[in-house]
Design a protein around this motif. Structure first.
Motif, PDB file in Angstrom:
ATOM      1  N   PHE A 222      -5.382  13.013 -32.801  1.00 31.91           N
ATOM      2  CA  PHE A 222      -4.965  11.626 -33.052  1.00 31.91           C
ATOM      3  C   PHE A 222      -4.503  10.963 -31.752  1.00 31.91           C
ATOM      4  CE2 PHE A 222      -4.069  12.746 -37.664  1.00 31.91           C
ATOM      5  CZ  PHE A 222      -5.041  11.904 -38.169  1.00 31.91           C
ATOM      6  N   ALA A 223      -3.655  11.677 -30.997  1.00 32.39           N
ATOM      7  CA  ALA A 223      -3.091  11.115 -29.777  1.00 32.39           C
ATOM      8  C   ALA A 223      -4.173  10.809 -28.751  1.00 32.39           C
ATOM      9  CB  ALA A 223      -2.061  12.077 -29.184  1.00 32.39           C
ATOM     10  N   ALA A 224      -5.157  11.712 -28.647  1.00 29.76           N
ATOM     11  CA  ALA A 224      -6.233  11.508 -27.671  1.00 29.76           C
ATOM     12  C   ALA A 224      -7.033  10.252 -28.000  1.00 29.76           C
ATOM     13  CB  ALA A 224      -7.140  12.730 -27.642  1.00 29.76           C
ATOM     14  N   ARG A 225      -7.293  10.030 -29.295  1.00 28.07           N
ATOM     15  CA  ARG A 225      -8.069   8.840 -29.679  1.00 28.07           C
ATOM     16  C   ARG A 225      -7.288   7.563 -29.393  1.00 28.07           C
ATOM     17  NH1 ARG A 225      -9.576  12.019 -34.266  1.00 28.07           N
ATOM     18  NH2 ARG A 225      -8.196  10.827 -35.652  1.00 28.07           N
ATOM     19  N   LEU A 226      -5.984   7.590 -29.671  1.00 30.50           N
ATOM     20  CA  LEU A 226      -5.169   6.400 -29.405  1.00 30.50           C
ATOM     21  C   LEU A 226      -5.061   6.141 -27.907  1.00 30.50           C
ATOM     22  CD1 LEU A 226      -3.449   4.084 -30.313  1.00 30.50           C
ATOM     23  CD2 LEU A 226      -1.500   5.645 -30.493  1.00 30.50           C
ATOM     24  N   GLU A 227      -4.885   7.194 -27.132  1.00 28.80           N
ATOM     25  CA  GLU A 227      -4.762   7.019 -25.685  1.00 28.80           C
ATOM     26  C   GLU A 227      -6.053   6.481 -25.082  1.00 28.80           C
ATOM     27  OE1 GLU A 227      -3.433  10.837 -24.495  1.00 28.80           O
ATOM     28  OE2 GLU A 227      -1.335  10.434 -25.039  1.00 28.80           O
ATOM     29  N   GLU A 228      -7.192   6.863 -25.668  1.00 27.47           N
ATOM     30  CA  GLU A 228      -8.468   6.297 -25.208  1.00 27.47           C
ATOM     31  C   GLU A 228      -8.474   4.785 -25.373  1.00 27.47           C
ATOM     32  OE1 GLU A 228     -11.677   8.168 -27.193  1.00 27.47           O
ATOM     33  OE2 GLU A 228     -11.436  10.099 -26.172  1.00 27.47           O
ATOM     34  N   ARG A 229      -7.926   4.325 -26.509  1.00 20.25           N
ATOM     35  CA  ARG A 229      -7.879   2.872 -26.740  1.00 20.25           C
ATOM     36  C   ARG A 229      -6.867   2.202 -25.817  1.00 20.25           C
ATOM     37  NH1 ARG A 229      -8.091   4.625 -32.210  1.00 20.25           N
ATOM     38  NH2 ARG A 229      -5.898   4.089 -32.578  1.00 20.25           N
ATOM     39  N   LEU A 230      -5.744   2.893 -25.560  1.00 16.51           N
ATOM     40  CA  LEU A 230      -4.721   2.304 -24.711  1.00 16.51           C
ATOM     41  C   LEU A 230      -5.153   2.184 -23.257  1.00 16.51           C
ATOM     42  CD1 LEU A 230      -1.469   4.024 -26.047  1.00 16.51           C
ATOM     43  CD2 LEU A 230      -2.168   1.645 -26.365  1.00 16.51           C
ATOM     44  N   TYR A 231      -6.072   3.035 -22.830  1.00 15.56           N
ATOM     45  CA  TYR A 231      -6.495   3.067 -21.424  1.00 15.56           C
ATOM     46  C   TYR A 231      -7.970   2.678 -21.284  1.00 15.56           C
ATOM     47  CZ  TYR A 231      -2.146   5.618 -20.643  1.00 15.56           C
ATOM     48  OH  TYR A 231      -0.824   5.979 -20.586  1.00 15.56           O
ATOM     49  N   ALA A 232      -8.456   1.861 -22.205  1.00 10.07           N
ATOM     50  CA  ALA A 232      -9.890   1.555 -22.232  1.00 10.07           C
ATOM     51  C   ALA A 232     -10.317   0.594 -21.135  1.00 10.07           C
ATOM     52  CB  ALA A 232     -10.263   0.978 -23.600  1.00 10.07           C
ATOM     53  N   ALA A 233      -9.405  -0.206 -20.574  1.00 11.48           N
ATOM     54  CA  ALA A 233      -9.768  -1.229 -19.585  1.00 11.48           C
ATOM     55  C   ALA A 233      -8.867  -1.128 -18.372  1.00 11.48           C
ATOM     56  CB  ALA A 233      -9.679  -2.626 -20.202  1.00 11.48           C
ATOM     57  N   SER A 234      -9.363  -1.647 -17.240  1.00 13.42           N
ATOM     58  CA  SER A 234      -8.577  -1.671 -16.003  1.00 13.42           C
ATOM     59  C   SER A 234      -8.628  -3.053 -15.385  1.00 13.42           C
ATOM     60  CB  SER A 234      -9.117  -0.647 -14.992  1.00 13.42           C
ATOM     61  OG  SER A 234      -8.910   0.663 -15.453  1.00 13.42           O
ATOM     62  N   VAL A 235      -7.513  -3.453 -14.776  1.00 10.09           N
ATOM     63  CA  VAL A 235      -7.434  -4.725 -14.054  1.00 10.09           C
ATOM     64  C   VAL A 235      -7.039  -4.420 -12.613  1.00 10.09           C
ATOM     65  CG1 VAL A 235      -6.119  -6.869 -13.798  1.00 10.09           C
ATOM     66  CG2 VAL A 235      -6.883  -6.127 -16.071  1.00 10.09           C
ATOM     67  N   ARG A 236      -7.807  -4.975 -11.671  1.00 10.58           N
ATOM     68  CA  ARG A 236      -7.503  -4.782 -10.248  1.00 10.58           C
ATOM     69  C   ARG A 236      -6.784  -6.019  -9.729  1.00 10.58           C
ATOM     70  NH1 ARG A 236     -10.010  -5.257  -5.040  1.00 10.58           N
ATOM     71  NH2 ARG A 236     -11.656  -6.546  -5.979  1.00 10.58           N
ATOM     72  N   ALA A 237      -5.741  -5.798  -8.961  1.00 13.07           N
ATOM     73  CA  ALA A 237      -4.923  -6.909  -8.475  1.00 13.07           C
ATOM     74  C   ALA A 237      -4.317  -6.555  -7.124  1.00 13.07           C
ATOM     75  CB  ALA A 237      -3.826  -7.245  -9.482  1.00 13.07           C
ATOM     76  N   ARG A 238      -3.619  -7.521  -6.535  1.00 14.64           N
ATOM     77  CA  ARG A 238      -2.832  -7.260  -5.332  1.00 14.64           C
ATOM     78  C   ARG A 238      -1.410  -7.706  -5.598  1.00 14.64           C
ATOM     79  NH1 ARG A 238      -3.911  -9.690  -0.335  1.00 14.64           N
ATOM     80  NH2 ARG A 238      -2.656 -11.595  -0.429  1.00 14.64           N
ATOM     81  N   ALA A 239      -0.466  -6.932  -5.056  1.00 18.88           N
ATOM     82  CA  ALA A 239       0.945  -7.178  -5.359  1.00 18.88           C
ATOM     83  C   ALA A 239       1.748  -7.275  -4.081  1.00 18.88           C
ATOM     84  CB  ALA A 239       1.492  -6.048  -6.230  1.00 18.88           C
ATOM     85  N   GLU A 240       2.714  -8.201  -4.052  1.00 21.97           N
ATOM     86  CA  GLU A 240       3.591  -8.298  -2.886  1.00 21.97           C
ATOM     87  C   GLU A 240       4.548  -7.103  -2.872  1.00 21.97           C
ATOM     88  OE1 GLU A 240       7.456 -10.872  -4.330  1.00 21.97           O
ATOM     89  OE2 GLU A 240       5.903 -11.867  -3.140  1.00 21.97           O
ATOM     90  N   PRO A 241       5.076  -6.736  -1.721  1.00 18.94           N
ATOM     91  CA  PRO A 241       5.922  -5.530  -1.618  1.00 18.94           C
ATOM     92  C   PRO A 241       7.085  -5.514  -2.606  1.00 18.94           C
ATOM     93  CG  PRO A 241       5.360  -6.334   0.565  1.00 18.94           C
ATOM     94  CD  PRO A 241       4.845  -7.355  -0.396  1.00 18.94           C
ATOM     95  N   GLY A 242       7.719  -6.654  -2.829  1.00 20.03           N
ATOM     96  CA  GLY A 242       8.879  -6.681  -3.714  1.00 20.03           C
ATOM     97  C   GLY A 242       8.563  -6.457  -5.175  1.00 20.03           C
ATOM     98  N   ALA A 243       7.278  -6.519  -5.531  1.00 21.60           N
ATOM     99  CA  ALA A 243       6.910  -6.359  -6.941  1.00 21.60           C
ATOM    100  C   ALA A 243       6.615  -4.916  -7.312  1.00 21.60           C
ATOM    101  CB  ALA A 243       5.682  -7.221  -7.254  1.00 21.60           C
ATOM    102  N   MET A 244       6.481  -4.033  -6.320  1.00 18.07           N
ATOM    103  CA  MET A 244       6.024  -2.673  -6.606  1.00 18.07           C
ATOM    104  C   MET A 244       7.001  -1.896  -7.497  1.00 18.07           C
ATOM    105  SD  MET A 244       3.064  -2.531  -5.433  1.00 18.07           S
ATOM    106  CE  MET A 244       2.830  -0.805  -5.841  1.00 18.07           C
TER     107      MET A 244
END
Length: 318
Positions: A222-244
């Motif tokens: 069950f957990a593996a199937r849910l985690e697949e849905r939770l991690y199905a997409a990725s977003v690439r971005a850039r972050a300023e140092p203070g946001a890390m």
């Protein structure tokens, strides 16, 4: 170590009418030679252990002698095995529980073994929830699992009214501040979050367990199937140092840190169920984050900016 083995051997003898050297060796994970020496040592020490040679022979306790090492009540035993059954990852604790169940009087042993299979604690973080959700029907469901009794379950799924169904309770799992019931239903195995349970009524009918059911194995699936849905997409971005630091607290294992740009900002990747959901989560950091791709995430942020400006006014209007 040998004293530990001798106690384990004695307790194993108490659970069987007669055992062979090979059975003792397999149970205690030792060689047949070691198992035989331990059995002989018990006999030499005055324990009423004797051997019978020939076909159907083996080792037995004279007169079915027993050693009661517990003094625990039935409710205490059930509570102990519920708390430390399959959820334990410590080999020493699993071994101790195995010895304890052998030392129990026969009327208590089946209840302890049922309780040891009835609960699981999964420590893997899904939502970083810090507050345990209220589960008023936990005790009733725990009794149903241990006693093997079907229940009529009043349950409201997300965005749905309460419905009643008859289920076969098979186990309970604690996960990220929530308790879950794993049950067999007319549509197969399902999970139910306990803070969405509205009522529990025991039917008196016995639970029918699926062949080969193992709570830990089923929950991992069950957990593996849910985690697949939770991690199905990725977003690439850039972050300023203070946001890390904020990003690390917000996203933890879903945050992947890349190389640093010449201006000091850092490339990041954040996983989530959809690009739109991740973009919405990143929106709270404002101009400290610039989403690079995919286009759906950038479009979601643009729509959010328009919606927020409509509610709160354009920048600089305050």
């Amino acid at each position: 170590m040998r004293a530990d083995r001798l106690v384990a051997t004695l307790l194993f003898l108490q659970t069987r009418t007669r055992v062979t050297v090979a059975e003792v060796a397999a149970e205690l994970e030792v060689s047949p030679r070691t198992a035989r020496r331990d059995l002989e040592a018990l006999s030499t020490a005055g324990i009423p252990v004797y051997s019978q040679r020939g076909r159907g022979g083996g080792w037995s306790l004279v007169g079915g002698a027993r050693t009661d090492l517990t003094g625990l009540t039935a409710e205490e035993i059930r509570a102990l095995f519920l708390l430390a059954g399959p959820s334990s990852t410590t080999p020493e604790l699993r071994t101790a529980l195995r010895k304890l169940v052998r030392a129990l009087p026969a009327p208590l042993r089946s209840g302890a073994e049922a309780a040891s299979r009835a609960g699981l604690v999964d420590g893997t973080d899904w939502s970083r929830a810090d507050v345990t959700a209220t589960a008023p029907h936990l005790d009733a469901l725990r009794r149903a699992v241990v006693d093997g009794i079907q229940v009529r379950l009043g349950y409201a799924g997300p965005g749905k009214p309460v419905g009643v169904r008859t289920v076969h309770p098979l186990g309970l799992v604690a996960k990220a501040g929530h308790d879950y019931l794993v049950a067999e239903t007319e549509r197969g195995l399902r999970t139910f979050r306990l803070n969405r349970v509205a009522s529990v009524e025991a039917t008196g009918e016995p639970v029918v367990r699926p062949d080969g059911f193992d709570l830990a194995t089923v929950w991992r699936s069950f957990a593996a199937r849910l985690e697949e849905r939770l991690y199905a997409a990725s977003v690439r971005a850039r972050a300023e140092p203070g946001a890390m630091a904020i990003l690390e607290r917000l996203f933890d294992g879903r945050l992947h840190v890349g190389p640093m740009f010449p201006d000091g900002w850092t490339e990041i990747r954040v996983d989530g169920p959809t690009p739109e959901v991740v973009a919405t989560q990143l929106a709270g950091l404002g101009a400290r984050i610039e989403v690079l791709d995919p286009p759906e995430a950038r479009e979601r942020l643009a729509r959010l900016a328009v919606e927020l400006a409509g509610v709160y006014g354009p920048p600089g209007s305050f």
